[in-house]
Design a protein around this motif. Structure first.
Motif, PDB file in Angstrom:
ATOM      1  N   LEU A 116     -19.971   7.965 -14.421  1.00 59.24           N
ATOM      2  CA  LEU A 116     -19.473   8.516 -13.160  1.00 59.24           C
ATOM      3  C   LEU A 116     -20.611   9.124 -12.345  1.00 59.24           C
ATOM      4  CD1 LEU A 116     -16.156  10.179 -14.391  1.00 59.24           C
ATOM      5  CD2 LEU A 116     -16.407   8.072 -13.089  1.00 59.24           C
ATOM      6  N   ASP A 117     -21.544   9.803 -13.017  1.00 64.81           N
ATOM      7  CA  ASP A 117     -22.688  10.389 -12.312  1.00 64.81           C
ATOM      8  C   ASP A 117     -23.545   9.296 -11.676  1.00 64.81           C
ATOM      9  OD1 ASP A 117     -21.863  12.893 -13.030  1.00 64.81           O
ATOM     10  OD2 ASP A 117     -23.283  13.119 -14.697  1.00 64.81           O
ATOM     11  N   ALA A 118     -23.737   8.201 -12.425  1.00 62.36           N
ATOM     12  CA  ALA A 118     -24.536   7.088 -11.900  1.00 62.36           C
ATOM     13  C   ALA A 118     -23.846   6.460 -10.687  1.00 62.36           C
ATOM     14  CB  ALA A 118     -24.760   6.039 -12.984  1.00 62.36           C
ATOM     15  N   ARG A 119     -22.527   6.318 -10.767  1.00 59.14           N
ATOM     16  CA  ARG A 119     -21.786   5.747  -9.639  1.00 59.14           C
ATOM     17  C   ARG A 119     -21.849   6.668  -8.422  1.00 59.14           C
ATOM     18  NH1 ARG A 119     -18.194   1.658 -10.300  1.00 59.14           N
ATOM     19  NH2 ARG A 119     -16.845   2.553  -8.722  1.00 59.14           N
ATOM     20  N   GLN A 120     -21.837   7.967  -8.670  1.00 56.40           N
ATOM     21  CA  GLN A 120     -21.913   8.907  -7.565  1.00 56.40           C
ATOM     22  C   GLN A 120     -23.278   8.830  -6.879  1.00 56.40           C
ATOM     23  OE1 GLN A 120     -21.655  13.147  -8.541  1.00 56.40           O
ATOM     24  NE2 GLN A 120     -20.341  13.453  -6.756  1.00 56.40           N
ATOM     25  N   ARG A 121     -24.320   8.721  -7.674  1.00 56.39           N
ATOM     26  CA  ARG A 121     -25.662   8.583  -7.093  1.00 56.39           C
ATOM     27  C   ARG A 121     -25.779   7.287  -6.294  1.00 56.39           C
ATOM     28  NH1 ARG A 121     -27.111  10.534 -12.251  1.00 56.39           N
ATOM     29  NH2 ARG A 121     -27.607   8.414 -12.928  1.00 56.39           N
TER      30      ARG A 121
END
Length: 216
Positions: free
Chosen positions: A63-68
């Motif tokens: 999820l963090d990677a998708r947000q970035r």
């Protein structure tokens, strides 16, 4: 055998992963048995809890990677929107000048034609017809409506980028509309500078289209 609770947790994690990554492969029976620790006497008693923690960490990292990635795409798309608005601002003042030039050219041509007819047509009638032809041509090359619609689409894209959420399909539709307006602007162009602006717009729009394919 694996506990029903652990199997339920594994199923829940799998559903979450496939929701975010539709191309991910589901667990096989063998993988479920291995993850659940069935038949392995060497696993610690709290192994199920450890798997749960690892799955949560993996999901958080995803999820963090998708947000970035989402922030990167938003920045890129907004940059292209700003460049398209700048091009639209350059195109707008060209139109009245083009219309004026075309009217002057038509009048010059009709004056030349009058000289060849040796007065068989009255000057007033010739001038009226020249202005009518010039006006008709001016209407055909007027791109004011295309520029207005293009700006409206750009404003809507900015609004959607700020809103976030499930906007992929809406953005894809707006990109198609932008491309249509840029094409029309190019086809109606009566000056090299407007043609160049249309080409530059289509390059930027194509860059946006490629990135929008990565947005849900």
């Amino acid at each position: 055998m694996a506990s029903a609770r652990l199997l339920q947790q594994l199923g829940s994690f799998q559903d979450t992963v496939t929701a975010w990554m539709p191309s991910a492969q589901p667990f096989t029976v063998a993988e479920v048995l291995r993850l659940s620790g069935t038949g392995s006497a060497d696993l610690p008693d709290n192994w199920a809890e450890s798997v749960t923690d690892l799955c949560k960490q993996a999901l958080k990292a995803l999820l963090d990677a998708r947000q970035r990635e989402g922030k990167r795409l938003t920045t890129m798309l907004q940059d292209r929107v700003d460049q398209l608005k700048t091009l639209a601002e350059k195109a707008e003042p060209l139109v009245p000048e083009l219309v004026k030039q075309q009217k002057e050219r038509f009048l010059e041509r009709w004056k030349d034609a009058m000289a060849l007819t040796e007065g068989s047509v009255s000057p007033e009638a010739a001038q009226d017809r020249a202005l009518t032809e010039a006006t008709s041509f001016a209407i055909r090359i007027d791109v004011a409506e295309e520029i207005t619609r293009l700006r409206s689409h750009l404003d809507e894209i900015t609004r959607l980028l700020g809103k976030g959420g499930d906007i992929g399909k809406r953005l894809d539709f707006l990109i198609q509309e932008l491309h249509r307006e840029a094409n029309t602007l190019g086809s109606k162009s009566a000056a090299l500078e407007l043609t160049r602006i249309s080409v530059d717009m289509k390059v930027l729009i194509e860059q946006m289209r490629e990135q929008v394919q990565n947005i849900e």
